[in-house]
Design a protein around this motif. Structure first.
Motif, PDB file in Angstrom:
ATOM      1  N   UNK A  96     -11.770 -46.161 -22.158  1.00 47.59           N
ATOM      2  CA  UNK A  96     -10.852 -45.572 -21.183  1.00 47.59           C
ATOM      3  C   UNK A  96      -9.460 -45.408 -21.794  1.00 47.59           C
ATOM      4  N   UNK A  97      -8.949 -46.488 -22.397  1.00 47.47           N
ATOM      5  CA  UNK A  97      -7.612 -46.439 -22.984  1.00 47.47           C
ATOM      6  C   UNK A  97      -7.560 -45.446 -24.147  1.00 47.47           C
ATOM      7  N   UNK A  98      -8.619 -45.417 -24.964  1.00 51.03           N
ATOM      8  CA  UNK A  98      -8.654 -44.462 -26.085  1.00 51.03           C
ATOM      9  C   UNK A  98      -8.625 -43.030 -25.576  1.00 51.03           C
ATOM     10  N   UNK A  99      -9.455 -42.740 -24.584  1.00 53.71           N
ATOM     11  CA  UNK A  99      -9.528 -41.364 -24.058  1.00 53.71           C
ATOM     12  C   UNK A  99      -8.232 -40.939 -23.387  1.00 53.71           C
ATOM     13  N   UNK A 100      -7.660 -41.804 -22.577  1.00 55.62           N
ATOM     14  CA  UNK A 100      -6.408 -41.449 -21.912  1.00 55.62           C
ATOM     15  C   UNK A 100      -5.248 -41.418 -22.898  1.00 55.62           C
ATOM     16  N   UNK A 101      -5.325 -42.238 -23.927  1.00 55.37           N
ATOM     17  CA  UNK A 101      -4.317 -42.185 -24.982  1.00 55.37           C
ATOM     18  C   UNK A 101      -4.322 -40.838 -25.697  1.00 55.37           C
ATOM     19  N   UNK A 102      -5.517 -40.250 -25.835  1.00 59.22           N
ATOM     20  CA  UNK A 102      -5.622 -38.923 -26.453  1.00 59.22           C
ATOM     21  C   UNK A 102      -4.943 -37.853 -25.602  1.00 59.22           C
ATOM     22  N   UNK A 103      -4.791 -38.149 -24.316  1.00 56.70           N
ATOM     23  CA  UNK A 103      -4.075 -37.228 -23.427  1.00 56.70           C
ATOM     24  C   UNK A 103      -2.567 -37.445 -23.489  1.00 56.70           C
ATOM     25  N   UNK A 104      -2.161 -38.424 -24.287  1.00 56.32           N
ATOM     26  CA  UNK A 104      -0.738 -38.695 -24.446  1.00 56.32           C
ATOM     27  C   UNK A 104      -0.207 -39.771 -23.515  1.00 56.32           C
ATOM     28  N   UNK A 105      -1.086 -40.432 -22.794  1.00 50.25           N
ATOM     29  CA  UNK A 105      -0.629 -41.478 -21.870  1.00 50.25           C
ATOM     30  C   UNK A 105      -0.367 -42.781 -22.629  1.00 50.25           C
ATOM     31  N   UNK A 106       0.688 -43.474 -22.217  1.00 50.04           N
ATOM     32  CA  UNK A 106       0.973 -44.790 -22.778  1.00 50.04           C
ATOM     33  C   UNK A 106       0.120 -45.833 -22.056  1.00 50.04           C
ATOM     34  N   UNK A 107       0.044 -47.027 -22.609  1.00 51.46           N
ATOM     35  CA  UNK A 107      -0.717 -48.101 -21.968  1.00 51.46           C
ATOM     36  C   UNK A 107      -0.179 -48.405 -20.574  1.00 51.46           C
TER      37      UNK A 107
END
Length: 123
Positions: A96-107
């Motif tokens: 989840x964190x990897x995929x959303x990180x690819x969208x540019x979202x921070x933790x």
């Protein structure tokens, strides 16, 4: 079981993964006998040797055990099952964190989004 296989990933490893989910989700409970290799293979549409390889892997992991003339069973050791559930959940969270990180979202943004989703879901 509803078997679904993806291209590019060995079938036996996908069987192992799907069986882990079935055990973690309680489809096969602690101490429960699982279907025979041939029955599982026919249901999955795979060679019995492929199914045997996957079930042997699950035995090595301690999730299944064999009783000589009775078949294979899910471990009764709930600690082993709970450890597997925790490992699976960590994989899901990492993905989840990897995929959303690819969208540019921070933790922090991801955590906020999850908290907001949880609030909405509870309504």
């Amino acid at each position: 079981m509803d078997w679904r296989f993806r291209d590019g990933v060995p079938i036996y490893s996908q069987i192992v993964e799907q069986m882990r989910y079935c055990i973690a989700g309680g489809e096969f409970g602690p101490g429960e006998k699982i279907p025979a290799v041939r029955e599982l293979a026919v249901g999955a549409g795979v060679n019995p040797n492929t199914m045997q390889k996957a079930l042997a892997e699950l035995e090595r992991e301690g999730l299944l055990y064999t009783e000589r003339t009775s078949g294979r069973f899910v471990t009764e050791d709930t600690d082993v099952i709970n450890e597997m559930k925790l490992a699976l959940s960590r994989e899901f969270v990492k993905e989840l964190f990897d995929n959303l990180g690819k969208l540019g979202m921070t933790k922090d943004e991801i955590k906020k989004t999850v908290a907001e989703w949880e609030e909405e879901d509870e309504k």
